[in-house]
Scaffold this motif. Structure first.
Motif, PDB file in Angstrom:
ATOM      1  N   VAL A 132       0.919  -1.237  -0.024  1.00  0.00           N
ATOM      2  CA  VAL A 132      -0.139  -0.045   0.139  1.00  0.00           C
ATOM      3  C   VAL A 132       0.751   1.252  -0.033  1.00  0.00           C
ATOM      4  O   VAL A 132       2.176   1.120   0.394  1.00  0.00           O
ATOM      5  CB  VAL A 132      -1.002   0.067   1.200  1.00  0.00           C
ATOM      6  CG1 VAL A 132      -1.906  -1.252   1.256  1.00  0.00           C
ATOM      7  CG2 VAL A 132       0.056  -0.026   2.635  1.00  0.00           C
ATOM      8  N   SER A 133       0.290   2.450  -0.390  1.00  0.00           N
ATOM      9  CA  SER A 133       1.032   3.663  -0.361  1.00  0.00           C
ATOM     10  C   SER A 133       0.969   4.312   1.145  1.00  0.00           C
ATOM     11  O   SER A 133       0.285   3.552   2.158  1.00  0.00           O
ATOM     12  CB  SER A 133       0.507   4.459  -1.234  1.00  0.00           C
ATOM     13  OG  SER A 133      -1.193   4.963  -0.951  1.00  0.00           O
ATOM     14  N   TYR A 180      -5.102   4.184   3.224  1.00  0.00           N
ATOM     15  CA  TYR A 180      -4.229   3.665   2.321  1.00  0.00           C
ATOM     16  C   TYR A 180      -4.417   3.442   0.794  1.00  0.00           C
ATOM     17  O   TYR A 180      -5.822   2.820   0.819  1.00  0.00           O
ATOM     18  CB  TYR A 180      -3.181   2.352   3.171  1.00  0.00           C
ATOM     19  CG  TYR A 180      -2.857   2.358   4.473  1.00  0.00           C
ATOM     20  CD1 TYR A 180      -1.585   2.885   4.619  1.00  0.00           C
ATOM     21  CD2 TYR A 180      -3.666   2.203   5.539  1.00  0.00           C
ATOM     22  CE1 TYR A 180      -1.117   2.925   6.002  1.00  0.00           C
ATOM     23  CE2 TYR A 180      -3.202   2.333   6.966  1.00  0.00           C
ATOM     24  CZ  TYR A 180      -1.982   2.555   7.012  1.00  0.00           C
ATOM     25  OH  TYR A 180      -1.447   2.608   8.247  1.00  0.00           O
ATOM     26  N   MET A 181      -3.758   3.456   0.076  1.00  0.00           N
ATOM     27  CA  MET A 181      -4.117   2.992  -1.409  1.00  0.00           C
ATOM     28  C   MET A 181      -3.528   1.736  -1.471  1.00  0.00           C
ATOM     29  O   MET A 181      -2.329   1.564  -1.667  1.00  0.00           O
ATOM     30  CB  MET A 181      -3.886   4.138  -2.463  1.00  0.00           C
ATOM     31  CG  MET A 181      -4.438   4.193  -3.683  1.00  0.00           C
ATOM     32  SD  MET A 181      -6.003   4.111  -3.975  1.00  0.00           S
ATOM     33  CE  MET A 181      -6.398   5.825  -3.531  1.00  0.00           C
ATOM     34  N   VAL A 215      -5.641  -6.762   7.967  1.00  0.00           N
ATOM     35  CA  VAL A 215      -4.708  -7.273   7.186  1.00  0.00           C
ATOM     36  C   VAL A 215      -3.315  -6.955   6.980  1.00  0.00           C
ATOM     37  O   VAL A 215      -2.966  -5.888   7.479  1.00  0.00           O
ATOM     38  CB  VAL A 215      -4.996  -6.956   5.500  1.00  0.00           C
ATOM     39  CG1 VAL A 215      -6.414  -7.604   5.306  1.00  0.00           C
ATOM     40  CG2 VAL A 215      -5.358  -5.717   5.344  1.00  0.00           C
ATOM     41  N   PRO A 216      -2.431  -7.860   6.651  1.00  0.00           N
ATOM     42  CA  PRO A 216      -0.891  -7.510   6.885  1.00  0.00           C
ATOM     43  C   PRO A 216      -0.359  -6.518   5.545  1.00  0.00           C
ATOM     44  O   PRO A 216      -0.819  -6.787   4.458  1.00  0.00           O
ATOM     45  CB  PRO A 216      -0.151  -8.572   6.860  1.00  0.00           C
ATOM     46  CG  PRO A 216      -1.017  -9.607   5.984  1.00  0.00           C
ATOM     47  CD  PRO A 216      -2.439  -9.188   6.362  1.00  0.00           C
ATOM     48  N   VAL A 217       0.216  -5.484   5.826  1.00  0.00           N
ATOM     49  CA  VAL A 217       0.423  -4.418   4.898  1.00  0.00           C
ATOM     50  C   VAL A 217       2.036  -4.226   4.781  1.00  0.00           C
ATOM     51  O   VAL A 217       2.768  -4.128   5.942  1.00  0.00           O
ATOM     52  CB  VAL A 217      -0.259  -3.177   4.720  1.00  0.00           C
ATOM     53  CG1 VAL A 217      -1.626  -3.477   4.531  1.00  0.00           C
ATOM     54  CG2 VAL A 217      -0.104  -2.277   5.902  1.00  0.00           C
ATOM     55  N   VAL A 218       2.564  -3.865   3.769  1.00  0.00           N
ATOM     56  CA  VAL A 218       3.990  -3.255   3.552  1.00  0.00           C
ATOM     57  C   VAL A 218       3.967  -1.819   2.994  1.00  0.00           C
ATOM     58  O   VAL A 218       3.060  -1.858   1.955  1.00  0.00           O
ATOM     59  CB  VAL A 218       4.979  -3.871   3.147  1.00  0.00           C
ATOM     60  CG1 VAL A 218       5.432  -5.313   3.847  1.00  0.00           C
ATOM     61  CG2 VAL A 218       4.748  -4.312   1.690  1.00  0.00           C
ATOM     62  N   ILE A 219       4.323  -0.832   3.406  1.00  0.00           N
ATOM     63  CA  ILE A 219       4.114   0.371   2.826  1.00  0.00           C
ATOM     64  C   ILE A 219       5.208   1.165   1.828  1.00  0.00           C
ATOM     65  O   ILE A 219       6.513   0.875   2.191  1.00  0.00           O
ATOM     66  CB  ILE A 219       3.928   1.347   3.845  1.00  0.00           C
ATOM     67  CG1 ILE A 219       2.714   1.239   4.699  1.00  0.00           C
ATOM     68  CG2 ILE A 219       3.660   3.137   3.597  1.00  0.00           C
ATOM     69  CD1 ILE A 219       2.468   1.935   6.009  1.00  0.00           C
ATOM     70  N   LEU A 220       4.920   1.397   0.741  1.00  0.00           N
ATOM     71  CA  LEU A 220       5.641   1.948  -0.367  1.00  0.00           C
ATOM     72  C   LEU A 220       5.513   3.770  -0.251  1.00  0.00           C
ATOM     73  O   LEU A 220       4.133   3.937  -0.712  1.00  0.00           O
ATOM     74  CB  LEU A 220       5.830   1.610  -1.679  1.00  0.00           C
ATOM     75  CG  LEU A 220       6.052   0.059  -1.590  1.00  0.00           C
ATOM     76  CD1 LEU A 220       6.266  -0.554  -3.141  1.00  0.00           C
ATOM     77  CD2 LEU A 220       7.375  -0.131  -1.288  1.00  0.00           C
ATOM     78  N   THR A 222       2.583   8.522  -9.972  1.00  0.00           N
ATOM     79  CA  THR A 222       2.923   7.798 -11.025  1.00  0.00           C
ATOM     80  C   THR A 222       3.871   6.648 -10.684  1.00  0.00           C
ATOM     81  O   THR A 222       3.708   5.520 -11.354  1.00  0.00           O
ATOM     82  CB  THR A 222       3.706   8.771 -11.996  1.00  0.00           C
ATOM     83  OG1 THR A 222       4.843   9.421 -11.280  1.00  0.00           O
ATOM     84  CG2 THR A 222       2.777   9.649 -12.697  1.00  0.00           C
ATOM     85  N   GLU A 223       4.694   6.841  -9.887  1.00  0.00           N
ATOM     86  CA  GLU A 223       5.508   5.616  -9.324  1.00  0.00           C
ATOM     87  C   GLU A 223       4.617   4.664  -8.769  1.00  0.00           C
ATOM     88  O   GLU A 223       5.195   3.315  -8.719  1.00  0.00           O
ATOM     89  CB  GLU A 223       6.736   6.239  -8.303  1.00  0.00           C
ATOM     90  CG  GLU A 223       7.695   7.160  -8.792  1.00  0.00           C
ATOM     91  CD  GLU A 223       8.622   6.596  -9.755  1.00  0.00           C
ATOM     92  OE1 GLU A 223       8.798   5.158  -9.865  1.00  0.00           O
ATOM     93  OE2 GLU A 223       9.166   7.127 -10.581  1.00  0.00           O
ATOM     94  N   ARG A 224       3.495   4.807  -8.106  1.00  0.00           N
ATOM     95  CA  ARG A 224       2.953   3.893  -7.518  1.00  0.00           C
ATOM     96  C   ARG A 224       2.076   3.185  -8.669  1.00  0.00           C
ATOM     97  O   ARG A 224       1.975   1.785  -8.517  1.00  0.00           O
ATOM     98  CB  ARG A 224       1.597   4.442  -6.615  1.00  0.00           C
ATOM     99  CG  ARG A 224       2.134   5.076  -5.538  1.00  0.00           C
ATOM    100  CD  ARG A 224       0.727   5.525  -4.326  1.00  0.00           C
ATOM    101  NE  ARG A 224      -0.258   6.024  -4.944  1.00  0.00           N
ATOM    102  CZ  ARG A 224      -0.630   7.372  -4.649  1.00  0.00           C
ATOM    103  NH1 ARG A 224       0.431   7.978  -4.140  1.00  0.00           N
ATOM    104  NH2 ARG A 224      -1.496   7.833  -5.113  1.00  0.00           N
TER     105      ARG A 224
END
Length: 202
Positions: A86-87, A94-95, A120-125, A130-132
């Motif tokens: 997710v973002s 979160y997106m 839910v389990p997430v990791v964030i970027l 545009t990079e997403r």
């Protein structure tokens, strides 16, 4: 590990509900450093309420019904083995970047919702839009079938944000012909707009 130290750690973790989000982030960073974790997003996995996650509007990956049933069966039988990507959180949400089908199936499954306590389990970027979009394509391009209309919209969006054809090719793992075909969705008048296209791409 000393028994008293171990108990102190357990006591702190039991009180984790009292720790602020910022405090949890700092704690995760410190734990990762202490245990010599790799400095990768997956080292900072978080569990977040599923209703704080929103789908993006540019995922061109489609999954057939039999594969959806198989994915659901796998999560029911073996548990959640991959986190969602997710973002960074904005306006309490979160997106989604990757994991739409898992997210959607979990939302629809009362069994999984109950078992996971609606989290839910997430990791964030933390990436610009545009990079997403590019990250979404990179994550799922090899795993599923992209609908040409949807991937065409992605190429159109990147091009509209100033991305050259060569940059799109490199980021999305496409060849020159594929990029050109997809750019037809912008209209034939703009097809050869980029000056960086040449036979040398072939």
């Amino acid at each position: 590990m000393d028994k008293n130290i171990k108990q102190d750690i357990l006591d702190i973790l039991k009180k984790s509900q009292e720790i602020t989000k910022e405090g949890k982030t700092v704690l995760i960073d410190q734990i990762s450093e202490i245990f010599d974790q790799y400095k990768e997003p997956v080292s900072k996995l978080l569990w977040v309420p599923i209703n704080t996650i929103l789908p993006n509007g540019y995922n061109p990956n489609k999954m057939a019904t039999p594969e959806k049933h198989l994915l659901l069966r796998s999560m029911l039988d073996h548990g959640i083995t991959l986190p969602l990507v997710v973002s960074a959180k904005q306006q309490q949400h979160y997106m989604l970047i990757d994991g739409y089908h898992r997210w959607n199936l979990i939302k629809k499954s009362k069994v999984l919702q109950h078992r996971l306590d609606h989290k839910v389990p997430v990791v964030i970027l933390d990436l610009p839009k545009t990079e997403r979009i590019v990250a979404t394509i990179q994550h799922n391009r090899a795993r599923g079938k992209h609908q040409i209309g949807e991937i065409g919209k992605v190429v159109k969006t990147l091009s509209a944000n100033g991305w050259s054809s060569s940059k799109i090719m490199e980021a999305l793992g496409m060849d020159a012909d594929e990029v050109l075909r997809l750019k037809q969705f912008k209209g034939l008048g703009e097809l050869y707009k980029d000056g960086d296209y040449s036979q040398s791409w072939r």
